[in-house]
Design a protein around this motif. Sequence first.
Motif, mmCIF file in Angstrom:
data_model
loop_
_atom_site.group_PDB
_atom_site.id
_atom_site.type_symbol
_atom_site.label_atom_id
_atom_site.label_comp_id
_atom_site.label_asym_id
_atom_site.label_seq_id
_atom_site.Cartn_x
_atom_site.Cartn_y
_atom_site.Cartn_z
ATOM 1 N N UNK A 160 -10.760 -21.352 -0.081
ATOM 2 C CA UNK A 160 -10.119 -21.375 1.182
ATOM 3 C C UNK A 160 -9.208 -22.596 1.382
ATOM 4 N N UNK A 161 -8.037 -22.191 1.552
ATOM 5 C CA UNK A 161 -6.771 -23.146 1.362
ATOM 6 C C UNK A 161 -5.832 -23.224 2.708
ATOM 7 N N UNK A 162 -5.610 -24.287 2.989
ATOM 8 C CA UNK A 162 -4.624 -24.527 4.385
ATOM 9 C C UNK A 162 -3.221 -24.687 3.755
ATOM 10 N N UNK A 163 -2.186 -24.108 4.233
ATOM 11 C CA UNK A 163 -0.868 -24.320 3.885
ATOM 12 C C UNK A 163 -0.032 -24.768 5.267
ATOM 13 N N UNK A 164 0.559 -25.747 5.283
ATOM 14 C CA UNK A 164 1.612 -26.072 6.470
ATOM 15 C C UNK A 164 2.780 -26.952 5.873
ATOM 16 N N UNK A 165 3.528 -27.391 6.744
ATOM 17 C CA UNK A 165 4.567 -28.232 6.302
ATOM 18 C C UNK A 165 4.068 -29.644 5.794
ATOM 19 N N UNK A 166 2.610 -30.147 5.894
ATOM 20 C CA UNK A 166 2.240 -31.427 5.718
ATOM 21 C C UNK A 166 1.145 -31.114 4.448
ATOM 22 N N UNK A 167 0.622 -29.689 4.517
ATOM 23 C CA UNK A 167 -0.373 -29.557 3.577
ATOM 24 C C UNK A 167 0.165 -28.434 2.521
ATOM 25 N N UNK A 168 -0.090 -28.762 1.258
ATOM 26 C CA UNK A 168 0.554 -27.696 0.153
ATOM 27 C C UNK A 168 1.916 -27.160 0.691
ATOM 28 N N UNK A 169 2.903 -27.772 0.867
ATOM 29 C CA UNK A 169 3.989 -27.655 1.701
ATOM 30 C C UNK A 169 4.817 -26.369 0.654
ATOM 31 N N UNK A 170 4.510 -26.464 -0.591
ATOM 32 C CA UNK A 170 5.351 -25.587 -1.626
ATOM 33 C C UNK A 170 4.585 -24.301 -1.209
ATOM 34 N N UNK A 171 3.465 -24.137 -1.112
ATOM 35 C CA UNK A 171 2.588 -22.956 -0.888
ATOM 36 C C UNK A 171 3.250 -22.285 0.229
ATOM 37 N N UNK A 172 3.288 -23.266 1.534
ATOM 38 C CA UNK A 172 3.567 -22.884 2.799
ATOM 39 C C UNK A 172 5.219 -22.115 2.853
ATOM 40 N N UNK A 173 5.935 -22.911 2.191
ATOM 41 C CA UNK A 173 7.326 -22.188 1.764
ATOM 42 C C UNK A 173 7.151 -20.849 1.250
ATOM 43 N N UNK A 174 6.343 -20.711 0.226
ATOM 44 C CA UNK A 174 6.215 -19.393 -0.597
ATOM 45 C C UNK A 174 5.728 -18.219 0.536
#
Length: 346
Positions: A52-66
Amino acid sequence: QVHGLATPGGFISSTGVAGLTLGGGFGYLSRKRGLTVDNLCSVDLVTAAGELVRASADCNPDLFWGLKGGGGNFGVITSFEFDLHALGPDVLAGPVVHAFDDAPHVLREVTSLMRDAPDEVSCLPVLRHAPPAPFIPEAYHGRMILLLALIYAGDPDDAEAALAPLRGIGDPIADAVGIKPYTAFQSMFDASANAGARNYWKGHYFDALSGEAVDALCEHAARMTSKESVIGMLSLGGEIARWPAESAPYPHRNAAWVLNIQARWRDAVEDTRHITWARETFNAVAPFTTGGVYINFISGDEGTARVRAAYGGRIHDRLAALKGEWDPDNVFHLNQNIAPAVSATA
Ligand SMILES: Cc1cc2nc3c(=O)[nH]c(=O)nc-3n(C[C@H](O)[C@H](O)[C@H](O)COP(=O)(O)OP(=O)(O)OC[C@H]3O[C@@H](n4cnc5c(N)ncnc54)[C@H](O)[C@@H]3O)c2cc1C
């Protein structure tokens, strides 16, 4: 809307929020507030590795972009967090209906007016058969019409003046624009997208909806093979176009209009007829379009080349590298698939 707040969603209220968001997402509020993904704050997802992973501008930003356009390629989303904006709950909105013979002229006027319209104004022209709605004169029921779905998504004091030019075009046969809940307006077309029909959809983007494109659309609308089919064009631009080009894997920010050719019918024996109509309409307007493809308007499996075309080479390559990082075995492949890029060190 219980709290007078909203974020951009689809123009059919039942459109699934997950798929819509993961492809970019646009609707009546997008000229004012951007794409759905421009309002995305964070995502929780279960990855191919079962984490379970979080993505946001601050957390895993590359994944968030994708995730802001790359579809369901990176995991199973379990929550989305969105920015909300004040809206209504009552807004000035509704349909203006024109006789089909007037459609070429009215559409030309609409495209000209929308070029300078405030961001709060959104317009969805629809070529379709008239439903038996009480606000449409009975003589037109079942006949082809042009319906303009209009909304002013801003200060109610400015709404009448802002919508007046669009409402003033030509000689409408009906004008049901009025103060109504945004939720009522957003669900206006729900009945014409109800479950159970056979569907075949095609889409295009336009930098400008030219007179030639309008004529081609009207010509093919006149040959519509099913009373349930529609040709819809949603005005874009405004806030969508102000974001940096590659802030999300959505390379269509400069398009002024998106076209959706929706063939809908009931009987499988008629498949070829209606699919052929949709394809012919799509091909007829192709010369006037950007050539871009909205990933969420690709019907079923149209192949990997079409997925690549939806993103363009550079964005697709970046998504493929991200896929290689988060889902190297392509566990999530029952989608508009991005094959994982194999890294040089693998
Ligand atoms: C009637 C209708 C109206 C529409 N109007 C608009 C519109 O106004 N604006 C617009 O932008 N689009 C519109 N669309 C297109 C719409 O964005 C796509 O059909 C979208 O896929 C719908 O989302 P869904 O959650 O129902 O997706 P589904 O059909 O359930 O899934 C489609 C794909 O999305 C991914 N997905 C879905 N849920 C998840 C999840 N929880 N985790 C990971 N991946 C997931 C998967 O890859 C899946 O294959 C419309 C579609 C329809 C049918």
